[in-house]
Design a protein around this motif. Sequence first.
Motif, mmCIF file in Angstrom:
data_model
loop_
_atom_site.group_PDB
_atom_site.id
_atom_site.type_symbol
_atom_site.label_atom_id
_atom_site.label_comp_id
_atom_site.label_asym_id
_atom_site.label_seq_id
_atom_site.Cartn_x
_atom_site.Cartn_y
_atom_site.Cartn_z
ATOM 1 N N UNK A 155 1.116 -0.969 0.123
ATOM 2 C CA UNK A 155 0.239 -0.391 -0.343
ATOM 3 C C UNK A 155 0.940 1.388 -0.317
ATOM 4 N N UNK A 156 1.770 1.051 0.973
ATOM 5 C CA UNK A 156 2.444 2.540 0.821
ATOM 6 C C UNK A 156 3.427 2.424 -0.427
ATOM 7 N N UNK A 157 4.086 1.585 -0.752
ATOM 8 C CA UNK A 157 4.554 1.372 -2.338
ATOM 9 C C UNK A 157 3.917 2.287 -3.541
ATOM 10 N N UNK A 158 2.497 2.028 -3.580
ATOM 11 C CA UNK A 158 1.875 1.414 -4.551
ATOM 12 C C UNK A 158 1.624 3.634 -4.164
ATOM 13 N N UNK A 159 1.670 4.023 -3.572
ATOM 14 C CA UNK A 159 1.477 5.491 -2.490
ATOM 15 C C UNK A 159 2.597 5.796 -3.107
ATOM 16 N N UNK A 160 3.819 5.334 -3.127
ATOM 17 C CA UNK A 160 4.599 6.634 -3.523
ATOM 18 C C UNK A 160 5.303 6.219 -4.950
ATOM 19 N N UNK A 161 4.494 5.370 -5.614
ATOM 20 C CA UNK A 161 4.394 5.016 -7.069
ATOM 21 C C UNK A 161 3.467 5.980 -7.778
ATOM 22 N N UNK A 162 2.599 6.571 -6.644
ATOM 23 C CA UNK A 162 1.441 7.835 -7.593
ATOM 24 C C UNK A 162 1.838 9.035 -7.298
ATOM 25 N N UNK A 163 3.003 8.698 -6.114
ATOM 26 C CA UNK A 163 3.393 10.475 -6.281
ATOM 27 C C UNK A 163 4.937 10.716 -7.237
#
Length: 194
Positions: free
Chosen positions: A185-193
């Motif tokens: 979940x945190x990785x996906x949010x970082x990728x979205x950023x």
Amino acid sequence: MRRALLAITGLAAGTTALVVLKGTPGTGQAAPDRPVAQAPVAAGGSAAPAPAPSGVTPSARPSASAKPSARAGAGRTPGARGGTTTRATTAAPRATTSAPKVSTRTVTGPTVAYRYGSLRVQITLSGSRIVDATGLDMPVGGQEGLRADDVQARYSGSSGEVVAKQSANLDTVSGATYTSTAYKQSLQAALDKA
């Protein structure tokens, strides 16, 4: 960088060749029949070669053993302006541009709370490619720490699953489902950023 070095080396070699071919006054070479227009000076202080006038054929350099009378008529081409020719010169190397530099940046995902604590993921990108990933603020010690260590070992680093897959679509680590899910979940949010 390599292209610039080759361009500079080529320019230096060309300039050296021109100096050697032209020689210095008073070394036994005949003076030209007419003055040659001064070549424009390129960036870096070196002379750019002047193009040969149309209708003029480049002549070979006369040998030092040639008689003065033979030298006077050497290199003349019928129909050429003034009856003389100019020496052929090598073209100056073209200026090259270097490839754009790829920027490296770091993006950190948000802190995700889960059953055994909280964590966040930090990724390093070179251009649009993920080159490194790591879990931050992960639980330490006890069973939670062991699960976090397993997830970190599997997903993180420059040879981890995040770099290999270039996405948050990772396989769940057996025995660390909650930690794996929080990491993704945190990785996906970082990728979205990014």
